[in-house]
Design an enzyme around this catalytic site. Structure first.
Site, PDB file in Angstrom:
ATOM      1  N   HIS A  25     -46.517  21.282  18.742  1.00 34.32           N
ATOM      2  CA  HIS A  25     -45.604  21.411  19.881  1.00 34.32           C
ATOM      3  C   HIS A  25     -45.976  20.452  21.014  1.00 34.32           C
ATOM      4  CE1 HIS A  25     -43.107  23.234  22.961  1.00 34.32           C
ATOM      5  NE2 HIS A  25     -42.574  24.012  22.043  1.00 34.32           N
ATOM      6  N   PHE A  41     -55.619  13.335  36.836  1.00 39.05           N
ATOM      7  CA  PHE A  41     -55.437  14.141  35.639  1.00 39.05           C
ATOM      8  C   PHE A  41     -56.734  14.824  35.241  1.00 39.05           C
ATOM      9  CE2 PHE A  41     -54.468  14.947  31.103  1.00 39.05           C
ATOM     10  CZ  PHE A  41     -53.326  15.715  31.299  1.00 39.05           C
ATOM     11  N   GLY A  59     -55.722  19.682  31.872  1.00 35.04           N
ATOM     12  CA  GLY A  59     -54.420  19.038  31.850  1.00 35.04           C
ATOM     13  C   GLY A  59     -53.615  19.340  33.095  1.00 35.04           C
ATOM     14  N   GLY A 101     -51.400  20.089  44.172  1.00 32.20           N
ATOM     15  CA  GLY A 101     -52.652  19.769  43.516  1.00 32.20           C
ATOM     16  C   GLY A 101     -52.927  18.276  43.503  1.00 32.20           C
ATOM     17  N   PRO A 102     -54.074  17.894  42.976  1.00 31.85           N
ATOM     18  CA  PRO A 102     -54.521  16.491  43.005  1.00 31.85           C
ATOM     19  C   PRO A 102     -53.717  15.595  42.069  1.00 31.85           C
ATOM     20  CG  PRO A 102     -56.011  17.812  41.690  1.00 31.85           C
ATOM     21  CD  PRO A 102     -55.061  18.783  42.319  1.00 31.85           C
TER      22      PRO A 102
END
Length: 561
Positions: free
Chosen positions: A82, A167, A172, A163-164
């Site tokens: 997926h 990555f 993730g 958020g930052p």
């Protein structure tokens, strides 16, 4: 009224049951949140979790689950069929009761803000929670998947909503939003070819396939005046689909998201895949539901397949669901248990149907016990349900009678009406006992002070009003069933005419018995204008029921003499 939302997070772990259990334990740790379903998939290495509750509690449970998933799942080691981009890949909120989509979207933003700021996980908004239409589609956000997000997140247009903009290799990124109810649904094929499965997916999905010159697979892509590829739309609106091979089952599937089942219902999606598969030399062997499904979708499917057979759709809810399961092969890969997969059944308060769930012997024993409930009101509702059920039986027998094939729709319509009256009267069996209990509870309230006396008096009046309304509804439903009963006595299978006669006796008795309860409860109600109207209306209903029952009995006797 209580506001309810559903949360359906997808976690990138479908093999390690211990990890899955630790995540769902976080959900269950929040009081007031009900965990409805946990659906792990080994081949996809993904688990779909469904829970429901009041918005603030659901948000807390989702936050804790996302936090725990980030601690336990290492995306740098994740493999699965997926598409995915994070330990908690996607976390949609769905309005269920007494809450708008706009409100639900605000809760999604609150959750995303907490995930981004408190957990430091890049969080993206999607669907109704995302104002920027260029990035509100999940597949667009997730394009490139986990492996491609190291570069993608650095692009200005793909800065996270919260958020930052860095990555996180282990956790993730997460997509959080508000959407309508979505059905995740896989159709099984008798092939192992992902490419051929994808061909069918492109045939049916709304986005269709890219337009090409000559060869539809390898030909040169045809672009529009803006240089963008042209597409050939698929046959199903509000459907997303891809083909994949599931090693666990040794088959290829069409994996679909039905984003609006009012536009494309489950059964239409199934049948269309069957048609397109046959055109390409393949066969559908069954299908698989991922997560939960609304009751209406299953009932509509059952009716659809019965109508295709020219059979009566006026059968029980249980039978409609059974037909749907068999017709779509929903139990091919694992048993489809309605009580575990239909959302209304999972949310159902078992106490609200205690009497209706009893066996005949248990119900009779409970009635005969020293407990004052169930009493005459519940019994009136039950005999009314039996009358409606008998009329429905005659309609179904008539629909399937040899030589009457051209009349199946006529009797199917009557059977469907009979089922509706039967179901309503069964529901009222428990509600009448509930009404009696409300009165008893109100009388047990304290009256030590003037304030308590006033509150007690109001509670008694409110409970009494409810105790008048319920048996009056029994009267209305039982009287309504007499229209079906009379039609069956007049035009139904002559071999079952006495069943129609017994049905009329039941319906008449239900009306008279319920009216007795209306009158005795009305005697304690202070609003005399309301009481006068209820008694007048009830008297008229009673008289009409007695007259109609007399007409049915005369009809029956004329046919059996």
């Amino acid at each position: 009224m209580t506001k309810l939302i559903e949360c359906v997070p997808n976690f990138s772990e479908g093999v390690n049951l211990d990890i899955i259990k630790q995540i769902t334990n976080e959900v269950e740790s929040v009081e007031g949140v009900r965990l409805l379903n946990v659906d792990p998939g080994k081949a996809t290495n993904r688990t779909v979790v469904t829970f429901v509750g009041e918005p603030a509690k659901v948000i807390e449970a989702a936050f804790l689950a996302i936090k725990k998933a980030g601690e336990l799942i290492d995306m740098s080691k994740h493999k699965g069929e997926h598409p995915r981009m994070g330990a908690t890949d996607v976390c949609p909120l769905i309005p269920i009761a007494n809450i708008s989509m706009e409100e639900t979207a605000e809760y999604a933003k609150q959750l995303a803000k907490r995930v981004g700021e408190e957990l430091g996980i890049p969080a993206y908004l999607y669907e109704h929670a995302q104002a920027d239409k260029k990035r509100n589609n999940l597949s667009v956000i997730r394009a490139g998947e986990y492996e491609g997000f190291f570069k993608k997140i650095k692009l200005p247009e793909w800065k996270p909503d919260f958020g930052p903009a860095e990555f996180d290799a282990k956790r993730g990124a997460t997509v959080i939003g508000a959407r309508d109810f979505l059905i995740a649904y896989n159709v099984n094929l008798n092939t192992t070819s992902t490419r051929r499965a994808n061909s069918i997916a492109f045939d049916v999905r709304e986005a269709g396939r890219v337009m090409r010159e000559g060869d539809p697979v390898n030909g040169k892509i045809i672009n529009d005046e803006n240089g963008k590829p042209k597409s050939i739309p698929g046959s199903l609106k509000s459907v997303k689909a891809i083909g994949w091979y599931i090693e666990e089952y040794g088959i290829a599937q069409i994996s679909m998201n039905l984003t609006n089942i009012e536009v494309t219902p489950l059964h239409i999606a199934f049948d269309e895949v069957c048609t397109k598969a046959a055109e390409r030399g393949m066969r559908v062997t069954g299908s698989e539901l991922v997560g939960l499904i609304p009751l209406k979708a299953m009932l509509d499917a059952g009716k659809y397949f019965l109508l295709k057979q020219q059979r009566s759709v006026g059968v029980s809810e249980k039978e409609l669901i059974k037909i749907a399961i068999k017709s779509m092969g929903l139990s091919e890969l694992s048993p489809f248990v309605p009580e575990e997969r239909i959302i209304e059944y999972l949310l159902k308060d078992k106490a609200s149907s205690k009497l209706a769930s009893m066996t005949l012997v248990e119900f009779a024993d409970e009635t005969a016990s020293e407990s004052p409930a169930p009493g005459g009101g519940s019994i009136s509702a039950y005999i009314g349900a039996l009358g409606a059920a008998l009329a429905t039986m005659v309609a179904n027998l008539s629909s399937h009678k040899k030589g009457w094939d051209n009349r199946w729709e006529e009797f199917s319509s009557w059977a469907e009406k009979g089922q509706q009256y039967k179901d309503e009267l069964i529901r009222l069996v428990d509600l009448d006992t509930t009404a009696f209990n409300k009165i008893m509870e109100a009388f047990s309230l304290s009256k030590a002070t003037e304030e308590e006396k006033a509150a007690r008096d109001k509670a008694i009046q409110d409970a009494t009003h409810y105790a008048i309304e319920i048996p009056f509804k029994v009267m209305q439903a039982a009287y309504g069933s007499l229209t079906v009963i009379k039609a069956m006595a007049e035009t139904g299978n002559p071999n079952s005419v006495t069943d129609a006669g017994v049905a009329a006796l039941c319906a008449r008795s239900a009306v008279i018995g319920a009216f007795m309860n209306v009158k005795i409860n009305a005697s304690g109600y202070k609003d005399k204008d309301y009481v006068a109207k209820v008694i007048t209306d009830g008297s008229e209903l009673e008289q009409k029921a007695v007259e109609l029952e007399g007409e049915v009995i005369a009809l029956v006797n004329s046919k059996i003499v």
